[in-house]
Design a protein around this motif. Sequence first.
Motif, PDB file in Angstrom:
ATOM      1  N   GLN A 230      47.714  42.436  87.959  1.00 53.74           N
ATOM      2  CA  GLN A 230      48.337  43.283  86.932  1.00 53.74           C
ATOM      3  C   GLN A 230      49.798  42.873  86.731  1.00 53.74           C
ATOM      4  O   GLN A 230      50.291  42.793  85.600  1.00 53.74           O
ATOM      5  CB  GLN A 230      48.250  44.757  87.336  1.00 53.74           C
ATOM      6  N   ILE A 231      50.480  42.611  87.843  1.00 50.41           N
ATOM      7  CA  ILE A 231      51.878  42.158  87.742  1.00 50.41           C
ATOM      8  C   ILE A 231      51.910  40.806  87.026  1.00 50.41           C
ATOM      9  O   ILE A 231      52.750  40.552  86.167  1.00 50.41           O
ATOM     10  CB  ILE A 231      52.524  42.041  89.140  1.00 50.41           C
ATOM     11  N   ALA A 232      50.949  39.944  87.366  1.00 50.83           N
ATOM     12  CA  ALA A 232      50.875  38.642  86.699  1.00 50.83           C
ATOM     13  C   ALA A 232      50.701  38.826  85.198  1.00 50.83           C
ATOM     14  O   ALA A 232      51.283  38.071  84.398  1.00 50.83           O
ATOM     15  CB  ALA A 232      49.706  37.840  87.268  1.00 50.83           C
ATOM     16  N   GLY A 233      49.922  39.841  84.796  1.00 51.32           N
ATOM     17  CA  GLY A 233      49.716  40.127  83.369  1.00 51.32           C
ATOM     18  C   GLY A 233      51.037  40.434  82.676  1.00 51.32           C
ATOM     19  O   GLY A 233      51.361  39.879  81.619  1.00 51.32           O
ATOM     20  N   VAL A 234      51.839  41.313  83.295  1.00 53.90           N
ATOM     21  CA  VAL A 234      53.134  41.687  82.691  1.00 53.90           C
ATOM     22  C   VAL A 234      54.067  40.482  82.655  1.00 53.90           C
ATOM     23  O   VAL A 234      54.743  40.234  81.647  1.00 53.90           O
ATOM     24  CB  VAL A 234      53.777  42.853  83.482  1.00 53.90           C
ATOM     25  N   PHE A 316      46.620  46.960  83.260  1.00 55.39           N
ATOM     26  CA  PHE A 316      47.925  47.538  83.547  1.00 55.39           C
ATOM     27  C   PHE A 316      48.366  48.478  82.421  1.00 55.39           C
ATOM     28  O   PHE A 316      48.930  49.536  82.672  1.00 55.39           O
ATOM     29  CB  PHE A 316      48.968  46.436  83.766  1.00 55.39           C
ATOM     30  N   PHE A 317      48.071  48.095  81.179  1.00 55.50           N
ATOM     31  CA  PHE A 317      48.385  48.997  80.056  1.00 55.50           C
ATOM     32  C   PHE A 317      47.622  50.306  80.218  1.00 55.50           C
ATOM     33  O   PHE A 317      48.154  51.385  79.985  1.00 55.50           O
ATOM     34  CB  PHE A 317      47.989  48.361  78.711  1.00 55.50           C
ATOM     35  N   GLU A 318      46.377  50.172  80.616  1.00 53.94           N
ATOM     36  CA  GLU A 318      45.519  51.348  80.819  1.00 53.94           C
ATOM     37  C   GLU A 318      46.139  52.267  81.866  1.00 53.94           C
ATOM     38  O   GLU A 318      46.219  53.480  81.683  1.00 53.94           O
ATOM     39  CB  GLU A 318      44.135  50.859  81.285  1.00 53.94           C
TER      40      GLU A 318
END
Lengths: 374, 231
Positions: A230-234, A316-318
């Motif tokens: 999730q951090i990687a996504g941001v 992560f948005f969710e």
Amino acid sequence: MFDSYESFQGGVFHASVPEGRAGASIYLTHSEIVAKTQPEGEQTFSIRLSECQLDLGGASGRMLFCRTPDRSLTIFCEEKGFAQALHQDAMGTLSEQLSNLCMTQRRSENQFRFWVMASAVLLVVLCVGGYYGVLAASRAAVHALPISVDEKIGTIAMQSMDLEEPLDEEHPANQLVAGIVDRLKPHAAIREMDFNVVVVESDEVNAFALPGGEIVVYTGLIEQAESAEQIAGVIAHEMSHATLRHGLQSVSQSLGIIAAIQIMIGDVGGLLALGSELAQESILTGYSRGAETEADLEGARMLHAAHIDPKSMAEFFELLKEQQGDIPGVIAWISTHPQHAQRIENIINYEKTLPKVEYHLLDLDLSAAQQALK
Amino acid sequence: MSTGLNYEIQMRPDFSMLKVNLQQGEKVFAEPSAMASMSPSLTLKAGMKGGALKSLGRLMGGESLIINTFTAADGPGEVVFAPGHLGDTQHYRLTGGSLMLQRGAYMANSEGVEVTGKWQGAKGFFSGEGLVLLKASGTGDIFFNSYGAILEIDVADDYIVDTGFIVAFEDTLQYKVTTLPGLRGGGFKRLFFSGEGLVCRFSGQGRVWVQTRYVSPYLSWIHQFRPSKKK
């Protein structure tokens, strides 16, 4: 002697008055138009209605001229009620002439209205076209600039931001983020961009990228994340802002529009000062919705290329959406990233169009970083 | 109603000055900084005349928001006005009608006259002389100035004046901004190469005041003699 009649302000043209023209009070009797010159009423002129010739004109286009057949005498008046009164008092003798004049006037007014409308439409088209033209031109111009420009702006912005308490490089949280960046870096759209990560201690769930590759992550984000992916996504999303050069674009667009306005209305120093302030702010407060969508998709592409599931970004948005009410800090990231339901859908749909690859979990210890932050 | 101001226009036409002799209590209004000399018996008051809207109209017409009022408060006296640039000064007696003035042509007026701006719309835009003309109306005296001397022309039917040469015209004249008749249909080439731009076509009956020089050709003539800055 004419006091019982309605009077109008106007004037006369006649050879016998000084300078050929004089102001006059005009009275309508049932058979004549009478003009008494002002101010002392020295001379009186009259035209018989039956032989009166009418004409419209004057600077306003609404002045009514009444002439004798030999044109030696003209009585004119611009007052509104004059034509109406003439129509009534003349008992039909002048009706035909009046209605003809009325028609020509209406026609010219309609013509005028058409031109006003046409010019207004043209002006709007020019403004809108100009606006988008400037945007497109500045976008193209940005890509022609070397990356060193981004880096300079990023460094200046970083210095002026005065970040509180950046974490030590050896800190597990910093190690975690650096590990993610190392994994994503080979897949960035601009290879030569040098990414630099700073982790800042703050409860805010926030992260942002500056032009040139400076990335700032708040510890609140690491604490709230459920997985390293999730951090990687941001981070992929923020890296995309840097590689897509959104910071430079928003500056150049603001400057471009200001330059266009300056060309149109002349040199305005105050406007320029305001503009550069606006541009600085636009880097720090967020990008346009179009830029956000672009960064989402480019981030998803990077994640996919690095064999990380792009759906983690959507996850992560969710997560943020669900926790929005509980954690005050979450609002920071949400406020600059609106409408995330739509964005989750976009990311998931985009992921489906990408070729199937096997996704790997990151070999990084999130819980150790979270423990160290407590 | 007064019979009009006692005035005298001196040094005509190039360096004209307007001298007004005021009787006790009489007033004259003038644009700011036009006063050259005056008797000590006169007092000056500055202010927006005719309210904010009328003043704004004047501002759009190339004049100042402020109009100075000279009153012969302590006995009769004289005041002398000079236009900002060289050129003639013209008097016109308003008798209830109106006079249209070119941008910046206004100089002074007596009591009973109101000066404001008149929106010209597309006509003003295409003439290149500003969107707003000045309009003086009422009963009284008005003084306006020109660049160069002033020619008075009685229009009986149609008459054409280059837009840059118009100083003033009576409200009984209708006007249209157009190209010269010979140029029409000749395409843009003739319009550009003839050196004649847009003209004003007056129709109807009335008077037009035309100035003998036009500022912008004079400026471009003078421009070639200016030392150019070396970079």
